[in-house]
Design a protein around this motif. Structure first.
Motif, PDB file in Angstrom:
ATOM      1  N   GLY A 118      34.511  43.348  42.861  1.00 54.50           N
ATOM      2  CA  GLY A 118      33.432  42.929  41.959  1.00 54.50           C
ATOM      3  C   GLY A 118      33.943  42.406  40.627  1.00 54.50           C
ATOM      4  N   LEU A 119      35.063  42.948  40.167  1.00 53.51           N
ATOM      5  CA  LEU A 119      35.584  42.536  38.861  1.00 53.51           C
ATOM      6  C   LEU A 119      36.514  41.329  38.963  1.00 53.51           C
ATOM      7  CD1 LEU A 119      36.160  46.103  37.404  1.00 53.51           C
ATOM      8  CD2 LEU A 119      34.619  44.373  36.461  1.00 53.51           C
ATOM      9  N   VAL A 120      37.311  41.271  40.023  1.00 53.81           N
ATOM     10  CA  VAL A 120      38.248  40.138  40.187  1.00 53.81           C
ATOM     11  C   VAL A 120      37.483  38.907  40.699  1.00 53.81           C
ATOM     12  CG1 VAL A 120      40.301  39.307  41.433  1.00 53.81           C
ATOM     13  CG2 VAL A 120      40.232  41.649  40.582  1.00 53.81           C
ATOM     14  N   ARG A 121      36.475  39.139  41.524  1.00 55.70           N
ATOM     15  CA  ARG A 121      35.685  38.074  42.159  1.00 55.70           C
ATOM     16  C   ARG A 121      36.592  36.998  42.779  1.00 55.70           C
ATOM     17  NH1 ARG A 121      31.697  35.486  38.705  1.00 55.70           N
ATOM     18  NH2 ARG A 121      30.288  35.384  40.458  1.00 55.70           N
ATOM     19  N   PRO A 122      37.452  37.414  43.716  1.00 59.46           N
ATOM     20  CA  PRO A 122      38.369  36.451  44.333  1.00 59.46           C
ATOM     21  C   PRO A 122      37.621  35.463  45.219  1.00 59.46           C
ATOM     22  CG  PRO A 122      38.422  38.520  45.526  1.00 59.46           C
ATOM     23  CD  PRO A 122      37.553  38.755  44.330  1.00 59.46           C
ATOM     24  N   ARG A 123      38.212  34.329  45.440  1.00 60.16           N
ATOM     25  CA  ARG A 123      37.623  33.371  46.385  1.00 60.16           C
ATOM     26  C   ARG A 123      37.776  33.869  47.809  1.00 60.16           C
ATOM     27  NH1 ARG A 123      38.544  27.266  44.415  1.00 60.16           N
ATOM     28  NH2 ARG A 123      38.295  27.580  42.194  1.00 60.16           N
ATOM     29  N   LEU A 124      38.843  34.604  48.061  1.00 61.71           N
ATOM     30  CA  LEU A 124      39.105  35.118  49.413  1.00 61.71           C
ATOM     31  C   LEU A 124      39.862  36.447  49.326  1.00 61.71           C
ATOM     32  CD1 LEU A 124      38.884  33.737  52.438  1.00 61.71           C
ATOM     33  CD2 LEU A 124      41.351  33.912  52.291  1.00 61.71           C
ATOM     34  N   VAL A 125      39.474  37.372  50.191  1.00 61.47           N
ATOM     35  CA  VAL A 125      40.180  38.658  50.277  1.00 61.47           C
ATOM     36  C   VAL A 125      40.947  38.700  51.596  1.00 61.47           C
ATOM     37  CG1 VAL A 125      39.923  41.169  50.468  1.00 61.47           C
ATOM     38  CG2 VAL A 125      38.504  39.889  48.846  1.00 61.47           C
ATOM     39  N   VAL A 126      42.236  38.985  51.526  1.00 64.12           N
ATOM     40  CA  VAL A 126      43.063  39.076  52.729  1.00 64.12           C
ATOM     41  C   VAL A 126      43.317  40.545  53.051  1.00 64.12           C
ATOM     42  CG1 VAL A 126      45.303  38.502  53.764  1.00 64.12           C
ATOM     43  CG2 VAL A 126      44.187  36.871  52.214  1.00 64.12           C
TER      44      VAL A 126
END
Ligand code: URA
Length: 204
Positions: A118-126
């Motif tokens: 929620g805080l990093v808001r990455p485009r993609l999580v691996v």
């Protein structure tokens, strides 16, 4: 006051939500820039990570570093974390034997991973390996059927599942390890291109 990665890391440092803190040196929270396009999620810290207080600094971390470099990804640009924040181990003489976290421990620890996402808001999580994949998918995952392509995790987050770097270390010979590493690099390259296609700062 609004939560930040620092404030959540401080709370996680005092985590006693499950018994794993008892045999661990410290909580190993994630590290990397908030706003990183890619977040990589491993299983849990290992022996060296537990001592250093940083994710992926031991043997599996060296494999991950090689794979990231080969895929053209700067380690400092990604957010690295684990599904479980304490090293689950069984003391045996002077050694501490790695033990895989159970579903309950993974479930309880998601309180931290959810906040990191929620805080990093990455485009993609691996998700690196089955433990992270199961945590993020919210159901058991067969790696061979799921890896290497875009998936939606249970919270709607866009993701990709690949193998864990430790699995490469456990492969029986050099040829298998070379092939394993090449597969991880290929999946990381796919992750980069999926992240580039995703809307900025929100992979859901
Ligand atoms: N294995 C993991 O899953 N994470 C680490 O940080 C180190 C080893």
């Amino acid at each position: 006051m609004a939560a930040t990665l620092k404030s959540v890391a401080r709370q996680a440092a005092a985590c006693t939500l499950c018994p794993l803190y008892r045999n661990a040196t410290q909580t190993v929270f994630g590290e990397g820039p908030s706003g990183a396009a890619l977040m990589l999620v491993g299983e849990q810290p290992g022996d060296q990570e537990d001592i250093a207080g940083r994710p992926f600094v031991g043997p599996a971390g060296k494999v991950l570093d090689r794979a990231l470099a080969a895929a053209g990804i700067a380690r400092e640009a990604v957010y690295l974390t684990n599904a479980v924040k304490h090293f689950k181990n069984e003391p045996r003489g002077k050694k501490r034997l790695h033990k895989r976290p159970d579903r309950g421990e993974v479930e309880v620890c998601k309180v931290w991973l959810r906040q990191e996402i929620g805080l990093v808001r990455p485009r993609l999580v691996v998700a690196l390996g089955v433990t992270a994949a199961t945590a993020l998918m919210g159901r058991p995952v067969v790696l061979a059927r799921t890896r290497g392509r875009a998936v939606d995790f249970s919270d709607g987050q866009r993701g990709l599942v690949t193998l864990h770097p430790s699995a490469i270390l456990r492969m029986p010979d050099d040829a298998a390890r070379r092939e394993g590493l090449a597969g991880l690099v290929k999946d990381l390259r796919t992750a980069v291109s999926l992240a580039a296609q995703a809307p900025a700062g929100d992979g859901r």
